[in-house]
Enzyme design. Structure first.
Site, PDB file in Angstrom:
ATOM      1  N   HIS A  53       0.818  -1.222   0.000  1.00 41.36           N
ATOM      2  CA  HIS A  53       0.000   0.000   0.000  1.00 41.36           C
ATOM      3  C   HIS A  53       0.855   1.278   0.000  1.00 41.36           C
ATOM      4  CE1 HIS A  53      -3.145  -2.837   1.022  1.00 41.36           C
ATOM      5  NE2 HIS A  53      -2.464  -3.214   2.087  1.00 41.36           N
ATOM      6  N   SER A  76       1.470  -0.219  -5.401  1.00 41.32           N
ATOM      7  CA  SER A  76       0.577  -0.516  -4.285  1.00 41.32           C
ATOM      8  C   SER A  76       0.094  -1.955  -4.444  1.00 41.32           C
ATOM      9  CB  SER A  76      -0.605   0.444  -4.326  1.00 41.32           C
ATOM     10  OG  SER A  76      -1.096   0.619  -3.021  1.00 41.32           O
ATOM     11  N   SER A  81      -5.676   1.711  -2.334  1.00 37.55           N
ATOM     12  CA  SER A  81      -4.985   2.050  -1.081  1.00 37.55           C
ATOM     13  C   SER A  81      -3.927   3.138  -1.191  1.00 37.55           C
ATOM     14  CB  SER A  81      -4.365   0.787  -0.484  1.00 37.55           C
ATOM     15  OG  SER A  81      -3.355   0.282  -1.335  1.00 37.55           O
ATOM     16  N   ASP A 139       3.258  -7.568  -0.048  1.00 38.09           N
ATOM     17  CA  ASP A 139       2.147  -7.503   0.901  1.00 38.09           C
ATOM     18  C   ASP A 139       0.959  -8.198   0.236  1.00 38.09           C
ATOM     19  OD1 ASP A 139      -0.031  -6.910   2.501  1.00 38.09           O
ATOM     20  OD2 ASP A 139       0.526  -4.817   2.809  1.00 38.09           O
ATOM     21  N   GLU A 201       4.560  -9.232   4.139  1.00 39.66           N
ATOM     22  CA  GLU A 201       3.950  -8.405   5.177  1.00 39.66           C
ATOM     23  C   GLU A 201       2.743  -9.031   5.897  1.00 39.66           C
ATOM     24  OE1 GLU A 201       4.903  -5.437   6.226  1.00 39.66           O
ATOM     25  OE2 GLU A 201       3.129  -4.475   7.070  1.00 39.66           O
ATOM     26  N   ASN A 226       4.913 -11.052   8.890  1.00 36.78           N
ATOM     27  CA  ASN A 226       3.635 -10.979   9.605  1.00 36.78           C
ATOM     28  C   ASN A 226       3.723 -11.598  10.995  1.00 36.78           C
ATOM     29  OD1 ASN A 226       0.605 -10.500   9.557  1.00 36.78           O
ATOM     30  ND2 ASN A 226       0.694 -12.700   9.993  1.00 36.78           N
ATOM     31  N   LYS A 231       4.738  -7.481  14.753  1.00 38.19           N
ATOM     32  CA  LYS A 231       3.900  -7.155  13.591  1.00 38.19           C
ATOM     33  C   LYS A 231       2.460  -7.584  13.869  1.00 38.19           C
ATOM     34  CE  LYS A 231       2.007  -6.967   9.434  1.00 38.19           C
ATOM     35  NZ  LYS A 231       0.620  -7.393   9.195  1.00 38.19           N
ATOM     36  N   ASP A 235       0.206  -4.435  14.541  1.00 36.39           N
ATOM     37  CA  ASP A 235      -0.395  -3.875  13.320  1.00 36.39           C
ATOM     38  C   ASP A 235      -1.791  -4.485  13.101  1.00 36.39           C
ATOM     39  OD1 ASP A 235      -1.120  -4.308  10.517  1.00 36.39           O
ATOM     40  OD2 ASP A 235       0.868  -3.677   9.890  1.00 36.39           O
ATOM     41  N   ASN A 236      -1.854  -5.826  13.070  1.00 32.65           N
ATOM     42  CA  ASN A 236      -3.142  -6.474  12.770  1.00 32.65           C
ATOM     43  C   ASN A 236      -4.180  -6.115  13.831  1.00 32.65           C
ATOM     44  OD1 ASN A 236      -1.037  -7.645  11.337  1.00 32.65           O
ATOM     45  ND2 ASN A 236      -2.030  -9.625  11.176  1.00 32.65           N
ATOM     46  N   CYS A 240      -5.765  -2.183  13.237  1.00 32.23           N
ATOM     47  CA  CYS A 240      -7.175  -2.292  12.812  1.00 32.23           C
ATOM     48  C   CYS A 240      -8.108  -1.679  13.849  1.00 32.23           C
ATOM     49  CB  CYS A 240      -7.535  -3.746  12.528  1.00 32.23           C
ATOM     50  SG  CYS A 240      -6.728  -4.369  11.033  1.00 32.23           S
ATOM     51  N   HIS A 346      -7.476  -9.158   3.538  1.00 32.79           N
ATOM     52  CA  HIS A 346      -6.620  -8.705   2.430  1.00 32.79           C
ATOM     53  C   HIS A 346      -7.321  -8.694   1.069  1.00 32.79           C
ATOM     54  CE1 HIS A 346      -2.789  -7.563   0.712  1.00 32.79           C
ATOM     55  NE2 HIS A 346      -3.087  -8.341  -0.296  1.00 32.79           N
ATOM     56  N   HIS A 399      -3.396   2.128   8.617  1.00 37.69           N
ATOM     57  CA  HIS A 399      -2.963   2.231  10.014  1.00 37.69           C
ATOM     58  C   HIS A 399      -2.127   3.485  10.246  1.00 37.69           C
ATOM     59  CE1 HIS A 399      -4.462  -1.694  10.176  1.00 37.69           C
ATOM     60  NE2 HIS A 399      -3.358  -2.399  10.306  1.00 37.69           N
ATOM     61  N   SER A 407       5.865  -2.639  12.180  1.00 42.14           N
ATOM     62  CA  SER A 407       5.807  -3.567  11.042  1.00 42.14           C
ATOM     63  C   SER A 407       6.976  -3.331  10.091  1.00 42.14           C
ATOM     64  CB  SER A 407       4.514  -3.359  10.246  1.00 42.14           C
ATOM     65  OG  SER A 407       3.417  -3.366  11.106  1.00 42.14           O
ATOM     66  N   GLN A 411      10.193  -5.313   8.493  1.00 45.01           N
ATOM     67  CA  GLN A 411      10.440  -5.449   7.048  1.00 45.01           C
ATOM     68  C   GLN A 411      11.883  -5.090   6.708  1.00 45.01           C
ATOM     69  OE1 GLN A 411       9.244  -6.621   4.400  1.00 45.01           O
ATOM     70  NE2 GLN A 411       7.014  -6.673   4.528  1.00 45.01           N
TER      71      GLN A 411
HETATM   72  P1  NAI Z   1      -5.963 -14.721  11.623  1.00 47.27           P
HETATM   73  O1  NAI Z   1      -5.696 -16.040  11.004  1.00 47.27           O
HETATM   74  O2  NAI Z   1      -5.314 -14.347  12.910  1.00 47.27           O
HETATM   75  O3  NAI Z   1      -7.541 -14.500  11.832  1.00 47.27           O
HETATM   76  C1  NAI Z   1      -8.535 -14.881  10.925  1.00 47.27           C
HETATM   77  C2  NAI Z   1      -9.641 -15.553  11.741  1.00 47.27           C
HETATM   78  O4  NAI Z   1     -10.761 -15.804  10.909  1.00 47.27           O
HETATM   79  C3  NAI Z   1      -9.205 -16.906  12.314  1.00 47.27           C
HETATM   80  O5  NAI Z   1      -9.382 -16.928  13.716  1.00 47.27           O
HETATM   81  C4  NAI Z   1     -10.091 -17.912  11.597  1.00 47.27           C
HETATM   82  O6  NAI Z   1     -10.423 -19.005  12.426  1.00 47.27           O
HETATM   83  C5  NAI Z   1     -11.306 -17.066  11.255  1.00 47.27           C
HETATM   84  N1  NAI Z   1     -12.066 -17.557  10.110  1.00 47.27           N
HETATM   85  C6  NAI Z   1     -11.614 -18.139   8.971  1.00 47.27           C
HETATM   86  N2  NAI Z   1     -12.630 -18.442   8.152  1.00 47.27           N
HETATM   87  C7  NAI Z   1     -13.768 -18.033   8.770  1.00 47.27           C
HETATM   88  C8  NAI Z   1     -15.132 -18.057   8.407  1.00 47.27           C
HETATM   89  N3  NAI Z   1     -15.518 -18.586   7.253  1.00 47.27           N
HETATM   90  N4  NAI Z   1     -16.025 -17.539   9.278  1.00 47.27           N
HETATM   91  C9  NAI Z   1     -15.638 -17.016  10.472  1.00 47.27           C
HETATM   92  N5  NAI Z   1     -14.335 -16.962  10.864  1.00 47.27           N
HETATM   93  C10 NAI Z   1     -13.411 -17.463  10.021  1.00 47.27           C
HETATM   94  O7  NAI Z   1      -5.589 -13.646  10.507  1.00 47.27           O
HETATM   95  P2  NAI Z   1      -5.405 -12.051  10.735  1.00 47.27           P
HETATM   96  O8  NAI Z   1      -3.980 -11.772  10.981  1.00 47.27           O
HETATM   97  O9  NAI Z   1      -6.434 -11.603  11.679  1.00 47.27           O
HETATM   98  O10 NAI Z   1      -5.704 -11.521   9.254  1.00 47.27           O
HETATM   99  C11 NAI Z   1      -6.995 -11.614   8.671  1.00 47.27           C
HETATM  100  C12 NAI Z   1      -6.971 -10.975   7.283  1.00 47.27           C
HETATM  101  O11 NAI Z   1      -6.702  -9.576   7.413  1.00 47.27           O
HETATM  102  C13 NAI Z   1      -5.889 -11.509   6.352  1.00 47.27           C
HETATM  103  O12 NAI Z   1      -6.389 -11.501   5.035  1.00 47.27           O
HETATM  104  C14 NAI Z   1      -4.778 -10.483   6.479  1.00 47.27           C
HETATM  105  O13 NAI Z   1      -3.913 -10.513   5.397  1.00 47.27           O
HETATM  106  C15 NAI Z   1      -5.579  -9.220   6.596  1.00 47.27           C
HETATM  107  N6  NAI Z   1      -4.937  -8.074   7.235  1.00 47.27           N
HETATM  108  C16 NAI Z   1      -5.462  -6.850   6.911  1.00 47.27           C
HETATM  109  C17 NAI Z   1      -4.961  -5.708   7.482  1.00 47.27           C
HETATM  110  C18 NAI Z   1      -5.517  -4.382   7.104  1.00 47.27           C
HETATM  111  O14 NAI Z   1      -4.914  -3.363   7.435  1.00 47.27           O
HETATM  112  N7  NAI Z   1      -6.642  -4.320   6.431  1.00 47.27           N
HETATM  113  C19 NAI Z   1      -3.860  -5.745   8.467  1.00 47.27           C
HETATM  114  C20 NAI Z   1      -3.417  -7.090   8.782  1.00 47.27           C
HETATM  115  C21 NAI Z   1      -3.956  -8.200   8.187  1.00 47.27           C
END
Ligand code: NAI
Length: 478
Positions: A53, A76, A81, A139, A201, A226, A231, A235-236, A240, A346, A399, A407, A411
């Protein structure tokens, strides 16, 4: 100096530079790495293709990498983003001007089409004279996928035909590789040969890397940034916690207090999202597939339910799963009038946008960019943010700097690790050693006035750790 680049408007560079200057103050991790490594230039010779991003915080990362000696090209990793002023400022550089570009080639603007998106990703991997890249900073894994899939398809002599299951993104991606194979049949094979490694990332990109490693298709080492504690647990979660409601507010300005918010997924991102919604006074319902995370949510006092059972109750829906088809068109058809639907994971496939668009008689009205009202034939409507793409970057600016400093310090250290110690890494996925994770945390303590207690030698011996750390075994979960 001049070079190729593509951003929305170089005239925004000054505004971007002001924001970058303020961000530097909030990014002590990156700034102290500049101090520590500025003289020794550990990234001299590194040619980094960055796909992440293109925000103000990323600008500080890019200028840290160049301060450590790297050459960089940047795109990006999401069509919505980019902060256009940050992209412009990075191209111009801190001491340059529109007539004398002294920065870095950036290919990114807010509101790219999918074709433009993949073309920008191609641009960061296509260096003048084919002299690079030799590192990828990714990322979500799209830049890595372009190199690895491109190479695989070149070796096979063809791109697999597009199928009905292919997301639109993937169809456009395949079209790009078809085109490059016609003009340069070994383009990705040649690029892949030069890559020393990738640092990734996010959760979704890391997931892809482990799948590649398992299939024996990873042809260079990877560092999973990650899963540095500094991180994903910051960050997550805290990122968020900040940027979810920032996106909701900027997009809709709806009062969150008193509303029912349904958060799908209670991992690191979900935990941060739930905390911020509850903090605003929403009644939060969580959906989970994992019994551990479901139990955690329950112990924190949240109702845990199946989406189909509560879909008619929610005012705000947020997906945080990294999974696909979590909110389907059928779910959306049952939602309350004016329910808000948003994804912070993501990829955009967490919400079935294609299914929504296929709903009979539905119409789409743009309220403002990245905010759309979808109206059903009976007059009810739902509000979808960022077309189902990650809304904290589409509707807000992602963020804040301080959390991204954690984070991006990871990196930067990960880039130094692979670039300077390439031979010590096999073609596998690694996390950074704990002492470096602790180092990243340490770099951020002073700015917050944290006074750390020091172990005595005797206490350290009693615990079986070194006075200087690491303090926890690898299996400790924080
Ligand atoms: P995580 O693996 O810690 O959490 C995801 C959770 O969703 C897990 O607990 C899993 O059991 C649950 N899950 C999976 N399928 C499901 C379903 N069908 N119904 C209900 N729950 C379900 O992963 P994290 O780190 O929380 O990341 C989640 C997403 O967010 C990823 O795609 C990651 O790349 C993205 N992300 C986005 C950020 C942003 O700034 N927008 C920042 C960091 C991560």
């Amino acid at each position: 100096m001049s070079f190729d680049y593509k951003v929305a408007d170089l005239g925004l560079a000054e505004a971007g530079r002001h924001q970058i200057r303020l961000a530097e103050h909030e990014m002590p991790g990156l700034m102290s790495l500049r101090e520590e490594f500025g003289a020794s230039q550990p990234l001299a010779g590194a040619k980094i293709a960055g796909s992440l991003h293109m925000t103000v915080q990323t600008a500080v990362l890019i200028e840290t990498l160049t301060a450590l000696g790297a050459e960089v090209r940047w795109a990006s990793c999401n069509i919505y983003s980019t902060q256009d002023e940050a992209a412009a400022a990075v191209v111009v550089g801190p001491n340059g001007s529109a007539d004398d570009l002294q920065g870095v080639p950036v290919f990114a603007w807010k509101g790219e089409t999918l074709e433009e998106y993949w073309s920008c990703t191609e641009q960061i991997l296509t260096w003048p004279g084919n002299d690079g890249p030799n590192m990828i900073l990714d990322d979500g894994g799209d830049a890595t996928m372009l190199v690895l899939k491109g190479r695989q398809w070149e070796e096979a002599g063809q791109v697999p035909p597009t199928t009905e299951d292919d997301a639109e993104e993937f169809t456009v991606f395949k079209a790009l590789v078809r085109r490059t194979m016609e003009s340069d049949p070994t383009k990705w094979t040649e690029i892949a040969k030069q890559i020393k490694g990738v640092t990734e990332e996010t959760t979704t990109g890391v997931h892809r890397l482990y799948q590649l490693a398992e299939a024996g298709e990873l042809i260079f080492p990877a560092i999973n940034v990650n899963d540095s504690v500094t991180k994903s647990k910051f960050d997550n979660k805290y990122g968020c916690r900040h940027s979810l409601i920032d996106g909701l507010n900027r997009a809709t300005d709806v009062l969150i207090g008193g509303k029912v918010a349904v958060v799908c997924g209670y991992g690191d991102v979900g935990k941060g999202c739930v905390e911020s919604l509850a903090g605003q006074g929403a009644r939060v319902i969580v959906t989970e597939i994992d019994p551990i995370c479901a139990l955690q949510a329950s112990m924190e006092g949240y109702q845990v339910a199946r989406l189909e059972d509560v879909v008619g109750q929610g005012d705000i829906f947020v997906t945080t799963t990294g999974c696909y088809d979590v909110i389907t068109a059928e779910h959306m058809a049952q939602m309350k009038n004016k329910a808000i639907v948003a994804n912070i994971g993501h990829f955009d496939n967490e919400i079935d946008m294609a299914g929504l668009a296929r709903t009979e008689g539905i119409t789409k009205t743009e309220i403002k960019p990245q905010v759309h009202e979808w109206t059903y034939p009976d007059g009810r409507s739902i509000i979808v943010l960022s077309e189902g793409r990650l809304m904290n970057l589409g509707n807000a600016t992602g963020h804040p700097s301080f959390v991204m400093s954690n984070s991006f310090a990871n990196q930067t250290i990960a880039q130094i690790e692979i670039f300077t110690k390439t031979d010590e890494y096999a073609n596998e996925v690694y996390t950074l050693p704990k002492h470096l994770d602790e180092k990243v945390a340490r770099l951020h303590l002073d700015a917050l006035g944290v006074e750390l207690t020091e172990l005595s030698k005797a206490q350290a011996e009693y615990l079986g750790v070194d006075v200087a750390g690491p303090y926890k075994p690898e299996h400790y979960r924080y």
